[in-house]
Motif scaffolding. Structure first.
Motif, PDB file in Angstrom:
ATOM      1  N   SER A  67       0.836  -1.202   0.000  1.00 53.37           N
ATOM      2  CA  SER A  67       0.000   0.000   0.000  1.00 53.37           C
ATOM      3  C   SER A  67       0.873   1.254   0.000  1.00 53.37           C
ATOM      4  N   PRO A  68       0.365   2.371  -0.525  1.00 51.66           N
ATOM      5  CA  PRO A  68       1.107   3.625  -0.424  1.00 51.66           C
ATOM      6  C   PRO A  68       0.935   4.313   0.936  1.00 51.66           C
ATOM      7  N   PHE A  69       0.256   3.642   1.862  1.00 49.14           N
ATOM      8  CA  PHE A  69      -0.040   4.247   3.162  1.00 49.14           C
ATOM      9  C   PHE A  69       0.877   3.719   4.261  1.00 49.14           C
ATOM     10  N   LEU A  70       1.065   4.560   5.265  1.00 47.87           N
ATOM     11  CA  LEU A  70       1.731   4.206   6.510  1.00 47.87           C
ATOM     12  C   LEU A  70       0.633   4.102   7.553  1.00 47.87           C
ATOM     13  N   GLY A  71       0.781   3.183   8.495  1.00 49.19           N
ATOM     14  CA  GLY A  71      -0.233   3.000   9.522  1.00 49.19           C
ATOM     15  C   GLY A  71       0.259   3.441  10.875  1.00 49.19           C
ATOM     16  N   GLY A  72      -0.623   4.027  11.649  1.00 47.76           N
ATOM     17  CA  GLY A  72      -0.303   4.447  13.003  1.00 47.76           C
ATOM     18  C   GLY A  72      -1.464   4.180  13.935  1.00 47.76           C
ATOM     19  N   MET A  73      -1.185   4.265  15.218  1.00 47.05           N
ATOM     20  CA  MET A  73      -2.230   4.110  16.228  1.00 47.05           C
ATOM     21  C   MET A  73      -2.057   5.211  17.263  1.00 47.05           C
ATOM     22  N   THR A  74      -3.158   5.624  17.824  1.00 50.65           N
ATOM     23  CA  THR A  74      -3.146   6.572  18.927  1.00 50.65           C
ATOM     24  C   THR A  74      -4.294   6.182  19.855  1.00 50.65           C
ATOM     25  N   VAL A  75      -4.390   6.847  20.975  1.00 47.50           N
ATOM     26  CA  VAL A  75      -5.481   6.619  21.927  1.00 47.50           C
ATOM     27  C   VAL A  75      -6.269   7.915  22.025  1.00 47.50           C
ATOM     28  N   ASP A  76      -7.588   7.818  21.887  1.00 47.07           N
ATOM     29  CA  ASP A  76      -8.404   9.034  21.971  1.00 47.07           C
ATOM     30  C   ASP A  76      -8.755   9.351  23.426  1.00 47.07           C
ATOM     31  N   ASP A 134      -8.263   2.660  21.315  1.00 42.39           N
ATOM     32  CA  ASP A 134      -7.188   2.617  20.324  1.00 42.39           C
ATOM     33  C   ASP A 134      -7.767   3.039  18.985  1.00 42.39           C
ATOM     34  N   ILE A 135      -7.121   4.010  18.354  1.00 38.84           N
ATOM     35  CA  ILE A 135      -7.576   4.522  17.066  1.00 38.84           C
ATOM     36  C   ILE A 135      -6.491   4.248  16.032  1.00 38.84           C
ATOM     37  N   THR A 136      -6.857   3.547  14.964  1.00 41.06           N
ATOM     38  CA  THR A 136      -5.937   3.226  13.880  1.00 41.06           C
ATOM     39  C   THR A 136      -6.145   4.219  12.751  1.00 41.06           C
ATOM     40  N   TRP A 137      -5.039   4.718  12.217  1.00 40.36           N
ATOM     41  CA  TRP A 137      -5.116   5.674  11.108  1.00 40.36           C
ATOM     42  C   TRP A 137      -4.035   5.365  10.087  1.00 40.36           C
ATOM     43  N   TYR A 138      -4.256   5.851   8.869  1.00 41.40           N
ATOM     44  CA  TYR A 138      -3.334   5.631   7.762  1.00 41.40           C
ATOM     45  C   TYR A 138      -3.076   6.962   7.063  1.00 41.40           C
ATOM     46  N   ILE A 139      -1.825   7.179   6.686  1.00 45.38           N
ATOM     47  CA  ILE A 139      -1.456   8.407   5.986  1.00 45.38           C
ATOM     48  C   ILE A 139      -0.599   8.049   4.781  1.00 45.38           C
ATOM     49  N   SER A 140      -0.802   8.770   3.681  1.00 42.58           N
ATOM     50  CA  SER A 140       0.020   8.493   2.501  1.00 42.58           C
ATOM     51  C   SER A 140       1.468   8.802   2.836  1.00 42.58           C
ATOM     52  N   GLY A 141       2.384   8.034   2.251  1.00 38.49           N
ATOM     53  CA  GLY A 141       3.741   7.954   2.765  1.00 38.49           C
ATOM     54  C   GLY A 141       4.832   8.815   2.183  1.00 38.49           C
ATOM     55  N   ALA A 142       4.558   9.880   1.492  1.00 37.78           N
ATOM     56  CA  ALA A 142       5.649  10.709   0.965  1.00 37.78           C
ATOM     57  C   ALA A 142       6.321  11.476   2.108  1.00 37.78           C
ATOM     58  N   PRO A 143       7.662  11.549   2.114  1.00 34.63           N
ATOM     59  CA  PRO A 143       8.365  12.168   3.237  1.00 34.63           C
ATOM     60  C   PRO A 143       8.434  13.700   3.187  1.00 34.63           C
ATOM     61  N   ASP A 144       8.124  14.301   2.051  1.00 32.63           N
ATOM     62  CA  ASP A 144       8.269  15.751   1.960  1.00 32.63           C
ATOM     63  C   ASP A 144       7.054  16.483   2.540  1.00 32.63           C
ATOM     64  N   ARG A 145       7.269  17.736   2.906  1.00 31.84           N
ATOM     65  CA  ARG A 145       6.266  18.564   3.585  1.00 31.84           C
ATOM     66  C   ARG A 145       5.141  18.952   2.617  1.00 31.84           C
ATOM     67  N   ARG A 146       3.923  18.582   2.981  1.00 34.43           N
ATOM     68  CA  ARG A 146       2.735  18.865   2.169  1.00 34.43           C
ATOM     69  C   ARG A 146       1.548  19.140   3.088  1.00 34.43           C
ATOM     70  N   PRO A 147       0.504  19.801   2.560  1.00 27.23           N
ATOM     71  CA  PRO A 147      -0.732  19.934   3.342  1.00 27.23           C
ATOM     72  C   PRO A 147      -1.352  18.554   3.576  1.00 27.23           C
ATOM     73  N   LEU A 148      -2.261  18.489   4.520  1.00 30.14           N
ATOM     74  CA  LEU A 148      -2.916  17.240   4.897  1.00 30.14           C
ATOM     75  C   LEU A 148      -4.390  17.300   4.509  1.00 30.14           C
ATOM     76  N   ALA A 149      -4.907  16.184   3.973  1.00 27.02           N
ATOM     77  CA  ALA A 149      -6.334  16.051   3.669  1.00 27.02           C
ATOM     78  C   ALA A 149      -6.848  14.823   4.419  1.00 27.02           C
ATOM     79  N   LEU A 150      -7.745  15.033   5.349  1.00 30.36           N
ATOM     80  CA  LEU A 150      -8.374  13.936   6.086  1.00 30.36           C
ATOM     81  C   LEU A 150      -9.616  13.500   5.321  1.00 30.36           C
TER      82      LEU A 150
END
Length: 175
Positions: A25-34, A39-55
């Motif tokens: 997948s082109p996504f990275l996975g993470g978890m946090t606690v609300d 436990d909340i699982t989330w995925y973000i596209s994986g490019a390392p350069d600085r860009r705006p975020l779209a949820l």
């Protein structure tokens, strides 16, 4: 469920801030606690350069955001379309609804056959809390430009996106 998430991610190499590549997948996975202790699982596209975020906020149902194909690859949903249409201009973030099992096919946009935990947890208020936690975790990543933040909701997710934008400082655009 945390073990199921870890197994699903099948990390191959560590990445920044405790997020890991999702194999196939082109996504990275993470978890946090609300703030509700979930436990909340989330995925973000994986490019390392600085860009705006779209949820991306998905519509109704209990289908997982990322599902394994028979060939080992990963298929997603409309967040994949948003990523493809981004032309690399922004990172895409998507969040699993609490109570959705990683990789679950669900029942389209219906709650029919969804797990009892999902049926208990999936209210507007509780979903916004989960999204806020994932958004907070993702915004701490160095690759995100904090000056622009789009929340994009599809179907039922449109209502959720509007509510989140009303409560969450820093959201600059809503669709």
């Amino acid at each position: 469920m945390a073990l199921a998430v870890a197994a699903f991610l099948a990390a191959t190499t560590p990445h920044a801030a405790g997020i890991e590549p999702v194999a196939g997948s082109p996504f990275l996975g993470g978890m946090t606690v609300d703030t509700l202790g979930r436990d909340i699982t989330w995925y973000i596209s994986g490019a390392p350069d600085r860009r705006p975020l779209a949820l991306f906020v998905q519509g109704s149902g209990c289908t997982a955001q990322l599902r394994r194909r028979a060939d080992g690859g990963v298929r997603g949903g409309y967040h994949d379309v948003l990523l493809a249409q981004s032309g690399g201009r922004f990172h895409v973030l998507t969040v699993e609804k609490p109570g959705v099992m990683p990789g679950a096919e669900g029942n389209g946009g219906s709650a029919t056959g969804c797990p009892p935990e999902f049926l208990r947890e999936h209210t507007l208020e509780r979903w916004v809390v989960a999204l806020s936690a994932a958004l907070d975790a993702a915004r701490r990543l160095a690759q995100n430009d904090p000056t622009r933040l789009l929340v994009f909701g599809h179907s039922e997710g449109g209502i959720v996106a509007a509510r989140l934008a009303r409560l969450e400082p820093g959201i600059t655009h809503v669709a």
